[in-house]
Scaffold this motif. Structure first.
Motif, PDB file in Angstrom:
ATOM      1  N   LEU A 169       0.818  -1.228   0.000  1.00 52.84           N
ATOM      2  CA  LEU A 169       0.000   0.000   0.000  1.00 52.84           C
ATOM      3  C   LEU A 169       0.843   1.266   0.000  1.00 52.84           C
ATOM      4  CD1 LEU A 169      -2.648  -1.149   2.644  1.00 52.84           C
ATOM      5  CD2 LEU A 169      -2.875  -1.155   0.152  1.00 52.84           C
ATOM      6  N   ALA A 187      -6.494   0.301   1.225  1.00 50.89           N
ATOM      7  CA  ALA A 187      -6.499  -0.459  -0.028  1.00 50.89           C
ATOM      8  C   ALA A 187      -7.686  -0.067  -0.896  1.00 50.89           C
ATOM      9  CB  ALA A 187      -6.528  -1.958   0.281  1.00 50.89           C
ATOM     10  N   ASN A 240      -2.789  -1.318  -5.970  1.00 49.12           N
ATOM     11  CA  ASN A 240      -1.871  -1.799  -4.936  1.00 49.12           C
ATOM     12  C   ASN A 240      -0.788  -2.667  -5.562  1.00 49.12           C
ATOM     13  OD1 ASN A 240      -3.602  -0.597  -2.959  1.00 49.12           O
ATOM     14  ND2 ASN A 240      -4.935  -2.397  -3.108  1.00 49.12           N
TER      15      ASN A 240
END
Length: 206
Positions: A135, A175, A185
């Protein structure tokens, strides 16, 4: 006639004596055979017990020798992987499983067992690093990164693995936000969370 009667009595007495002798000899032989059989069984039993004892001693010696060889190799392997290892949690989980199986078979020393058990926290840190990288937390969301750091640090301090729900509450919104904004991601976070769940369920009480 009297002589014949006397002779008959004598013959009957001799016949009874012979029968008694034969009966006595038969019993005596039976006792001898029973005694021989009993002592043969005792000898066989002692031999089997001795064989089992010798076999057990040999297996114990071999196991001890194997343990002496394995322990330093495993200890060094854990230390090197901790120092220079890439955070590949899947590979490290399999390594830990293999070492624990060897421990159950060869009964490692208490020091190595503690080292093995503490390694689960190293693997949990592997997950943390992978979550951060997936992330880009340290740049994209520093607040989430700090919360994740605190969660793992406080959990490990009290010898506990961080709970999946608490991890998910931190990283799942990030996310989703990245996905919505079209950034994407670097790794599949949902898959990583599932991997962590399996890891947590297996090793949390270890």
């Amino acid at each position: 006639m009297l002589l014949k009667g006397t002779e008959q009595v004598l013959l009957d007495q001799i016949d009874r004596t012979i029968s008694m002798y034969q009966w006595t000899v038969g019993i005596f032989i039976s006792i001898i055979l029973a005694a021989v059989g009993f002592f043969s069984y005792i000898q066989w039993k002692m031999k089997k017990d001795q064989e089992q004892k010798i076999k057990k001693e040999i297996l114990t010696d071999v196991s001890n020798d194997i343990t002496k060889v394995l322990e330093p190799l495993i200890s060094n392997s854990l230390e090197q992987t901790t120092i220079i290892g890439y955070p590949n949690y899947k590979q490290n989980i399999e390594t830990l499983k293999s070492f624990l199986e060897l421990d159950s078979k060869y009964a490692f020393s208490e020091n190595l067992r503690k080292q093995l058990l503490s390694w689960k926290y190293k693997i949990s840190k592997d997950f943390k690093l992978r979550f951060e990288r997936a992330l880009d937390l340290t740049i994209y969301d520093t607040e989430a990164s700090q919360r994740l750091d605190t969660l793992f640090a406080t959990s490990i301090d009290v010898k506990r693995l961080p709970e999946l729900e608490k991890i998910s509450r931190i990283i799942s919104p990030v996310a989703e936000k990245r996905k919505t904004s079209g950034i994407g991601n670097y790794e599949d976070v949902n898959e990583m969370l599932q991997d962590y769940k399996m890891f947590y369920d297996k090793f949390k009480d270890l």
